[in-house]
Design an enzyme around this catalytic site. Sequence first.
Site, PDB file in Angstrom:
ATOM      1  N   ASN A  21       0.823  -1.194   0.000  1.00 28.24           N
ATOM      2  CA  ASN A  21       0.000   0.000   0.000  1.00 28.24           C
ATOM      3  C   ASN A  21       0.867   1.258   0.000  1.00 28.24           C
ATOM      4  O   ASN A  21       1.025   1.914  -1.030  1.00 28.24           O
ATOM      5  CB  ASN A  21      -0.959  -0.056   1.199  1.00 28.24           C
ATOM      6  CG  ASN A  21      -2.068   0.959   1.104  1.00 28.24           C
ATOM      7  OD1 ASN A  21      -1.940   1.953   0.401  1.00 28.24           O
ATOM      8  ND2 ASN A  21      -3.157   0.725   1.793  1.00 28.24           N
ATOM      9  N   ASP A  22       1.496   1.560   1.134  1.00 29.85           N
ATOM     10  CA  ASP A  22       2.298   2.789   1.211  1.00 29.85           C
ATOM     11  C   ASP A  22       3.398   2.836   0.145  1.00 29.85           C
ATOM     12  O   ASP A  22       3.684   3.907  -0.394  1.00 29.85           O
ATOM     13  CB  ASP A  22       2.967   2.914   2.592  1.00 29.85           C
ATOM     14  CG  ASP A  22       1.949   3.042   3.709  1.00 29.85           C
ATOM     15  OD1 ASP A  22       0.793   3.387   3.405  1.00 29.85           O
ATOM     16  OD2 ASP A  22       2.308   2.788   4.875  1.00 29.85           O
ATOM     17  N   VAL A  23       3.991   1.690  -0.139  1.00 29.19           N
ATOM     18  CA  VAL A  23       5.160   1.693  -1.033  1.00 29.19           C
ATOM     19  C   VAL A  23       4.785   1.885  -2.505  1.00 29.19           C
ATOM     20  O   VAL A  23       5.656   1.987  -3.358  1.00 29.19           O
ATOM     21  CB  VAL A  23       6.017   0.408  -0.869  1.00 29.19           C
ATOM     22  CG1 VAL A  23       6.515   0.287   0.563  1.00 29.19           C
ATOM     23  CG2 VAL A  23       5.285  -0.827  -1.312  1.00 29.19           C
ATOM     24  N   VAL A  24       3.457   1.924  -2.806  1.00 26.46           N
ATOM     25  CA  VAL A  24       3.015   2.209  -4.177  1.00 26.46           C
ATOM     26  C   VAL A  24       2.073   3.411  -4.188  1.00 26.46           C
ATOM     27  O   VAL A  24       1.328   3.607  -5.154  1.00 26.46           O
ATOM     28  CB  VAL A  24       2.308   0.993  -4.836  1.00 26.46           C
ATOM     29  CG1 VAL A  24       3.294  -0.123  -5.143  1.00 26.46           C
ATOM     30  CG2 VAL A  24       1.176   0.464  -3.955  1.00 26.46           C
TER      31      VAL A  24
ATOM     32  N   ALA B  33       1.008   3.735   7.144  1.00 28.76           N
ATOM     33  CA  ALA B  33       1.090   5.178   7.405  1.00 28.76           C
ATOM     34  C   ALA B  33      -0.291   5.784   7.666  1.00 28.76           C
ATOM     35  O   ALA B  33      -0.401   6.962   7.991  1.00 28.76           O
ATOM     36  CB  ALA B  33       1.783   5.884   6.252  1.00 28.76           C
TER      37      ALA B  33
END
Length: 461
Positions: free
Chosen positions: A383-386, A424
């Site tokens: 999620n956060d990393v994309v 996050a």
Amino acid sequence: MVAVTEFLYIISAALFVLALRWMSSPETARRAVVAAVTAMIVAVGGTLLHPEIVTYKWIAIAAIAGTVVGYPLSRVPLTAVPERTGLSQAFGGLAAALVGTAKYYLWLHEGGLNSFRMGVVSGEVILGCLTATGGLMAAGKLAEYIPTRPLTYKGQNIVSITLLVVAIGLSGLLVWDPTQSWAFPIVIVLALIFGVLLILPIGGADMPTVISFLNSYAGLSAVAMGFVLENKLLIVAGALDGSSGFVLSIIMCRAMNRSVTNVLFGAFGSVQARAAVAEQRTAKSATAVDAAELLSNADSVVIIPGYGMAVAQAQHRVRDLFDQLSKRGVDVKFAVHPVAGRMPGHMNVLLAEADIPYDRLVEMEDVNPEMPQVSVALVIGANDVVNPAARTDEKSPIYGMPIIDADKAHTVLAIKRSMNPGFAGIENELYFANNTLMLFGDAKAVIGDVVKQLSGESAGH
Ligand code: NAP
């Protein structure tokens, strides 16, 4: 006997250095673990040969107690390793602080205190105490026993820094006159409180970096302990621990495009106020049949795994999917973000467990230029990393963090169970994009269904 011990210490130090060197590559990482364990056994063996150790009773009791506590701690699932590491740092710091405290009162009694000894004891106790409470706090935040959002109040940094300055000032007084023993317990209490205050304002998403910083504080307190106990190996091992922890923290800060001060003093990971604006948008969802068709017709597929793949333990199904697609001539790669999952190397470990060929793994900076040509980006529990907000939304708490540009692929297939945010705590535009199809469900089950479709298809051909 002293010469034998010194010789064993040199072997042990060399093995520790080699272990760190070998840790840097997946091919040699296993050898590194064996080397590090051997180094520790040699170090303990060498110490036990020391002539001044006359009774082994207490050592035996400590070894048994350590095993009883340590064994269950080693059995935690991979997803809980970060908080377990936080606990280990706390124990390491506590041990250093206790040794320093015992030595202070022993020397105070025997009249053995001088300025140098007092200086290293103070360093050991301050670093040990703040690592002990800081490690516990970090573990609590990662396990979500304590709110993961940054807990801030007005004048926070001033209060924390004042505490530290007073603790260091009192240590200075003790160095000047070690018999001012009233000051010593105050130093301990201030350092313990400072450890708590240090972690409170840091958001959960920064915890891995913080754990790594705590690692370097624990290393430094071990160096001080080495001086206190006049043990050269402890000085070497502590320095290696301290510096490698520090280097890892810097690498992680770079991977998130954050400065060290920003990680330690910024309130990252706070829930965005904007999320409260109840915007009704819908994401398009697809079925396993749609996904199987899309994937089998693709020229190239980039799989982007994240924390959800670890939770679902979907790595073996991912391997089946990789086999099915490769069989059809689809070019499949795995793009691994440096902070995907919950600890450094988390995704690499899972993919290696499922025997995904290592040459299929590509780093973020190598895959990003290729993303616009990729037919399908398959996001598995990431999620956060994309999250494209990291590139586009200056107000986002993750703004500036390098991400894998999944959104630039022709089509994005995203597997997750709901529209809930990731670590996050922020919304992800990617899921609402025109070229994105959601596959809702547990990653293991969804990929299992897609593989079933693909294998059914190939059996029917
Ligand atoms: P993430 O942002 O935490 O998102 C994980 C996603 O997986 C969630 O949105 C969740 O959505 C989904 N998920 C959870 N269980 C699932 C399941 N069983 N099946 C399918 N999906 C599932 O993960 P990420 O993209 O890997 O990013 C990592 C984050 O953790 C970063 O913010 C990083 O800074 C932080 N972090 C990293 C480390 C590290 O060292 N790597 C350590 C601690 C924290 P649903 O709930 O809707 O399913």
